[in-house]
Design a protein around this motif. Structure first.
Motif, PDB file in Angstrom:
ATOM      1  N   ALA A 198       0.826  -1.208   0.000  1.00 50.35           N
ATOM      2  CA  ALA A 198       0.000   0.000   0.000  1.00 50.35           C
ATOM      3  C   ALA A 198       0.860   1.258   0.000  1.00 50.35           C
ATOM      4  N   ALA A 199       2.010   1.188   0.651  1.00 51.99           N
ATOM      5  CA  ALA A 199       2.878   2.364   0.747  1.00 51.99           C
ATOM      6  C   ALA A 199       3.323   2.837  -0.624  1.00 51.99           C
ATOM      7  N   LEU A 200       3.566   1.863  -1.531  1.00 47.87           N
ATOM      8  CA  LEU A 200       4.025   2.228  -2.855  1.00 47.87           C
ATOM      9  C   LEU A 200       2.884   2.694  -3.751  1.00 47.87           C
ATOM     10  N   LEU A 201       1.666   2.233  -3.433  1.00 53.24           N
ATOM     11  CA  LEU A 201       0.517   2.582  -4.273  1.00 53.24           C
ATOM     12  C   LEU A 201       0.005   3.981  -4.011  1.00 53.24           C
ATOM     13  N   SER A 202       0.236   4.454  -2.773  1.00 49.40           N
ATOM     14  CA  SER A 202      -0.472   5.668  -2.360  1.00 49.40           C
ATOM     15  C   SER A 202       0.114   6.942  -2.954  1.00 49.40           C
ATOM     16  N   GLY A 203       1.411   6.992  -3.175  1.00 48.67           N
ATOM     17  CA  GLY A 203       1.959   8.253  -3.679  1.00 48.67           C
ATOM     18  C   GLY A 203       3.080   8.045  -4.649  1.00 48.67           C
ATOM     19  N   GLY A 204       3.562   9.139  -5.237  1.00 52.69           N
ATOM     20  CA  GLY A 204       4.670   9.064  -6.175  1.00 52.69           C
ATOM     21  C   GLY A 204       4.721  10.325  -6.997  1.00 52.69           C
ATOM     22  N   PRO A 205       5.886  10.609  -7.605  1.00 52.95           N
ATOM     23  CA  PRO A 205       6.049  11.859  -8.345  1.00 52.95           C
ATOM     24  C   PRO A 205       5.399  11.843  -9.723  1.00 52.95           C
ATOM     25  N   PHE A 206       5.028  13.019 -10.234  1.00 58.68           N
ATOM     26  CA  PHE A 206       4.549  13.233 -11.599  1.00 58.68           C
ATOM     27  C   PHE A 206       3.342  12.382 -11.984  1.00 58.68           C
ATOM     28  N   GLY A 207       2.453  12.138 -11.027  1.00 53.22           N
ATOM     29  CA  GLY A 207       1.189  11.500 -11.391  1.00 53.22           C
ATOM     30  C   GLY A 207       1.226   9.988 -11.524  1.00 53.22           C
ATOM     31  N   LEU A 208       2.395   9.376 -11.339  1.00 48.82           N
ATOM     32  CA  LEU A 208       2.445   7.912 -11.308  1.00 48.82           C
ATOM     33  C   LEU A 208       2.817   7.485  -9.897  1.00 48.82           C
ATOM     34  N   SER A 209       2.253   6.360  -9.446  1.00 46.32           N
ATOM     35  CA  SER A 209       2.607   5.889  -8.104  1.00 46.32           C
ATOM     36  C   SER A 209       4.005   5.275  -8.133  1.00 46.32           C
ATOM     37  N   TRP A 210       4.612   5.173  -6.957  1.00 46.68           N
ATOM     38  CA  TRP A 210       5.931   4.523  -6.869  1.00 46.68           C
ATOM     39  C   TRP A 210       5.870   3.123  -7.453  1.00 46.68           C
ATOM     40  N   TRP A 211       4.760   2.450  -7.177  1.00 48.47           N
ATOM     41  CA  TRP A 211       4.581   1.087  -7.700  1.00 48.47           C
ATOM     42  C   TRP A 211       4.679   1.081  -9.222  1.00 48.47           C
ATOM     43  N   GLU A 212       4.044   2.078  -9.878  1.00 50.61           N
ATOM     44  CA  GLU A 212       4.091   2.145 -11.339  1.00 50.61           C
ATOM     45  C   GLU A 212       5.496   2.498 -11.831  1.00 50.61           C
ATOM     46  N   TRP A 213       6.154   3.421 -11.122  1.00 51.24           N
ATOM     47  CA  TRP A 213       7.526   3.776 -11.519  1.00 51.24           C
ATOM     48  C   TRP A 213       8.464   2.572 -11.435  1.00 51.24           C
ATOM     49  N   LEU A 214       8.221   1.686 -10.469  1.00 52.33           N
ATOM     50  CA  LEU A 214       9.141   0.566 -10.224  1.00 52.33           C
ATOM     51  C   LEU A 214       8.769  -0.707 -10.979  1.00 52.33           C
ATOM     52  N   SER A 215       7.988  -0.554 -12.064  1.00 52.96           N
ATOM     53  CA  SER A 215       7.474  -1.751 -12.736  1.00 52.96           C
ATOM     54  C   SER A 215       8.557  -2.517 -13.493  1.00 52.96           C
ATOM     55  N   GLY A 216       9.572  -1.810 -13.978  1.00 53.56           N
ATOM     56  CA  GLY A 216      10.477  -2.457 -14.944  1.00 53.56           C
ATOM     57  C   GLY A 216       9.776  -2.513 -16.286  1.00 53.56           C
ATOM     58  N   PRO A 217      10.482  -2.962 -17.340  1.00 54.19           N
ATOM     59  CA  PRO A 217       9.828  -3.080 -18.639  1.00 54.19           C
ATOM     60  C   PRO A 217       8.779  -4.188 -18.606  1.00 54.19           C
ATOM     61  N   SER A 218       7.658  -4.004 -19.266  1.00 51.16           N
ATOM     62  CA  SER A 218       6.628  -5.045 -19.268  1.00 51.16           C
ATOM     63  C   SER A 218       7.091  -6.228 -20.112  1.00 51.16           C
ATOM     64  N   VAL A 219       6.405  -7.345 -19.937  1.00 53.15           N
ATOM     65  CA  VAL A 219       6.718  -8.528 -20.749  1.00 53.15           C
ATOM     66  C   VAL A 219       6.586  -8.176 -22.225  1.00 53.15           C
ATOM     67  N   GLY A 220       5.558  -7.382 -22.577  1.00 53.04           N
ATOM     68  CA  GLY A 220       5.380  -6.946 -23.959  1.00 53.04           C
ATOM     69  C   GLY A 220       6.582  -6.158 -24.454  1.00 53.04           C
ATOM     70  N   MET A 221       7.077  -5.242 -23.613  1.00 54.16           N
ATOM     71  CA  MET A 221       8.230  -4.428 -23.996  1.00 54.16           C
ATOM     72  C   MET A 221       9.468  -5.296 -24.210  1.00 54.16           C
ATOM     73  N   MET A 222       9.559  -6.416 -23.473  1.00 55.13           N
ATOM     74  CA  MET A 222      10.736  -7.283 -23.611  1.00 55.13           C
ATOM     75  C   MET A 222      10.915  -7.754 -25.065  1.00 55.13           C
ATOM     76  N   THR A 223       9.794  -7.959 -25.793  1.00 55.83           N
ATOM     77  CA  THR A 223       9.934  -8.412 -27.183  1.00 55.83           C
ATOM     78  C   THR A 223      10.660  -7.354 -28.010  1.00 55.83           C
ATOM     79  N   ILE A 224      10.315  -6.074 -27.787  1.00 55.62           N
ATOM     80  CA  ILE A 224      10.976  -4.998 -28.541  1.00 55.62           C
ATOM     81  C   ILE A 224      12.433  -4.876 -28.102  1.00 55.62           C
ATOM     82  N   ILE A 225      12.667  -5.035 -26.794  1.00 61.84           N
ATOM     83  CA  ILE A 225      14.041  -4.973 -26.282  1.00 61.84           C
ATOM     84  C   ILE A 225      14.907  -6.056 -26.925  1.00 61.84           C
ATOM     85  N   ILE A 226      14.364  -7.282 -26.951  1.00 60.49           N
ATOM     86  CA  ILE A 226      15.120  -8.390 -27.548  1.00 60.49           C
ATOM     87  C   ILE A 226      15.376  -8.121 -29.032  1.00 60.49           C
TER      88      ILE A 226
END
Lengths: 368, 283
Positions: A198-226
């Protein structure tokens, strides 16, 4: 950078004009097409776009009419300070592109260097073939290659088929929006992806929560990365290869005679000599990875759940799909600023490349 | 004893070296093998055995459909036209400008060169909307002119040619000039023939870049009759095909987009290599 060679003598002209004047005219005639085209299709457009980024032009008629509503700095503040969808999308695209850069740049550099070292090995044969094989993906059409990777990463495609041989059930690559950092730390037990702290969900800079900032690349993005690591490593391998071939064999031989083993020769002789190229590859990579567009356009269009949205694609989509040219252009200029900073950093780091690498290599030679 | 050990070590590292080379050759080339193999499959076959390069039943129906059922022949024609015009224009105009910047003394030369260096740093992706704006304003949006004119010169090409001309001796040109040949005659019949290797490198970079160019056609035209092959291919993939995934057809179209560059690559590989390294020097 100035030319060092000039025709020393100017023969006297037979007709009225002096040779100097003729050369002046010829010079301008020779560069005129380049100056006109680049002025008309690079400089002028940038100035026009700068204007448009301060308006709310919707694509109808000319953006320079007095009827076009002015927006002032709104299109820029919407990206950074005003709460809303525009900022959320823009920050999401920055996050996505950041993770993309953080993985692609080191991976392609290490792969390129490794391949160059193996290809450069004096005992192995078939160098030309292998060099060609590794380089070939770099020269093909980004669109065509993206189509191939769409097929390869399809749900029942080649990659999942291959994983299946090892008893691994592959993900549904293009529809999996889960962040890989979320998944990774969930697997380690640091947090639970289905039940984020909950601590990460509740706040964060620039309109995204800390949880969203700390997502890493999505599985979908990994295909483009590869895909991008796969296509760009070949070019960088060639740069490393050219640098390796420039290292005089006598240098490493001298070290070997002095009793250094191969690992130490690599660390203390080869690597320092490669330093300028290493910096070049890293910074060129940092610049190129902020421009990713073609692959996103063909493979994902920003999906799943906006996790492959990048600033370049977002600016395109905002202008040409939503007809919001002002905000779209503002995103381009912010991206421009990011890339200019990277470029200046590159030129600053490379300002006297060669010299430090060489003197340090000489010092290293004395050490071993 | 020690010698045996070191020999064994050399053997092991040679084996490891080949293993790495072959493994990565597979990684880099197998996707193309899969691409070609699956383009000759039927759709159910491609869906069931995507890893296999060999079709169960050899079928050319994907290619028949791509030529008869889509606009691909038009895109192919457009791509050929645009690529030829742009390549010829770039080789001529870039080499002229490169020569002038390297050899001719004229007012503003240094300023132009600095501007060129600045222009090279402008990334293509931030020019999408600006380019559209100027094409729109000039009234040439959605035309062959829009596809071709903005890309007939490129700063990097000028830079490569300038570097090249600075690297060759000036004496031959001087002899021609003393014989009374004008600047353009000297350039055309003395300088250009000497510059053949650089011109070939430039031709190949221009050909490859133009044939693969995608974003420019995205902002320059919207009429499918004006699409180039990459643009048309992107359009096919994003769902203009209707039912089904139709992978054999898409892969076949992608094969057609890859073949010309692949042939040039096989024939002129060393010029590609040179081009890539020239690119690294401009930094």
């Amino acid at each position: 950078m100035a030319a060092t060679t000039h025709p020393a003598a100017h023969p006297p002209s037979r007709r009225g004009l002096s040779a100097r004047a003729k050369e002046n005219i010829a010079g301008w005639l020779f560069v005129a097409p380049v100056v006109i085209i680049l002025g008309l299709f690079m400089l002028l457009p940038i100035l026009m776009a700068l204007w448009v980024s301060f308006t709310d032009w919707n694509g109808q008629g000319s953006p320079f009419k007095s009827t076009v509503p002015m927006a002032g700095l709104d299109n820029y503040t919407k990206l950074f300070t005003d709460e809303g969808l525009a900022r959320q999308d823009f920050m999401t695209s920055l996050r996505n592109n950041f993770y993309y850069v953080v993985i692609v740049v080191p991976a392609q550099t290490v792969l390129a260097l490794g391949l160059a070292i193996v290809v450069n090995s004096r005992v192995l044969k078939g160098k030309t073939f292998f060099r060609g094989a590794f380089f070939f993906p770099s020269v093909t059409s980004s669109v065509a290659i993206s189509v191939v990777f769409l097929f390869i990463f399809a749900n029942s495609g080649a990659v999942n088929g291959l994983l299946g041989l090892f008893g691994i059930e592959g993900p549904q690559w293009f529809s999996d929006a889960r962040g890989t950092l979320h998944l990774l730390l969930s697997a380690v037990g640091l947090w639970d992806i289905d039940n984020p702290p909950a601590a990460l969900l509740s706040g964060g800079p620039f309109g995204l929560s800390w949880w969203e900032w700390l997502s890493g690349p999505s599985v979908g993005m990994m295909t483009i990365i590869i895909l991008v690591i796969w296509t760009s490593s070949g070019t960088f391998m060639l740069m490393f290869l050219a640098a390796l071939q420039d290292i005089p064999a006598s240098l490493s031989e001298a070290a070997m005679i002095d009793g250094a083993d191969r690992k130490r020769v690599f660390r203390h002789v080869t690597l320092p000599m490669l330093k300028p190229t290493l910096f070049l590859v890293l910074t060129l990579g940092m610049i190129a990875t902020w421009m990713v567009f073609d692959q996103v356009y063909v493979m994902s269009q920003g999906n799943p759940a906006k996790t492959t949205l990048t600033p370049a694609y977002l600016s395109y989509r905002t202008a040409f799909r939503n007809f919001e040219y002002g905000p779209g252009t503002a995103i381009s200029f912010v991206l421009f600023a990011i890339i200019v900073i990277m470029t200046l950093a590159q030129r600053w780091i490379m300002r006297d490349r060669g010299a430090p690498g060489r003197s340090r290599a000489a010092a290293a030679q004395r050490e071993v | 004893m020690a010698r045996d050990r070191s020999q064994a070590r050399t053997l092991a590292s040679t084996f490891l070296g080949y293993f790495v080379l072959v493994f990565f050759a597979l990684v880099f080339l197998y996707p193309f093998v899969i691409q070609i193999g699956n383009s000759f499959k039927t759709e159910p076959d491609a869906a069931a055995n995507p890893l296999s390069p060999v079709p169960e039943v050899f079928s050319t129906s994907a290619y028949e459909r791509v030529f008869l059922g889509t606009d691909l022949p038009i895109w192919l024609g457009n791509s050929v036209l645009v690529t030829i015009v742009v390549t010829v224009a770039r080789v001529l105009l870039n080499s002229m400008a490169g020569y002038a910047l390297a050899r001719l003394r004229f007012g503003g030369r240094k300023a132009i060169f600095s501007a060129l260096i600045a222009v090279m740093a402008v990334p293509g992706v931030v020019l999408f909307i600006p380019k559209f704006l100027v094409l729109n304003q000039l009234g040439i949006y959605n035309s062959y002119t829009a596809l071709i004119l903005p890309v007939i010169v490129d700063a990097a090409g000028v830079f490569i040619m300038k570097q090249f001309f600075e690297s060759i001796p000036v004496s031959v040109e001087e002899a021609a000039r003393i014989d009374g040949a004008g600047v353009f005659r000297t350039y055309w019949s003395v300088v250009l023939p000497m510059a053949r290797p650089a011109l070939l490198t430039l031709t190949i970079i221009a050909f490859q870049g133009t044939w693969n160019e995608f974003p420019h056609s995205l902002v320059a035209v919207q009429d499918p009759a004006l699409f180039t092959l990459p643009r048309g291919l992107a359009d096919l993939v994003s769902g203009s095909l209707g039912v089904g995934t139709q992978y054999p057809l898409k892969l076949g179209a992608a094969v057609l987009a890859t073949i010309p560059v692949a042939i040039i690559f096989l024939v002129f590989q060393r010029y590609f290599v040179r081009g890539a390294n020239e690119g690294s020097e401009k930094g």
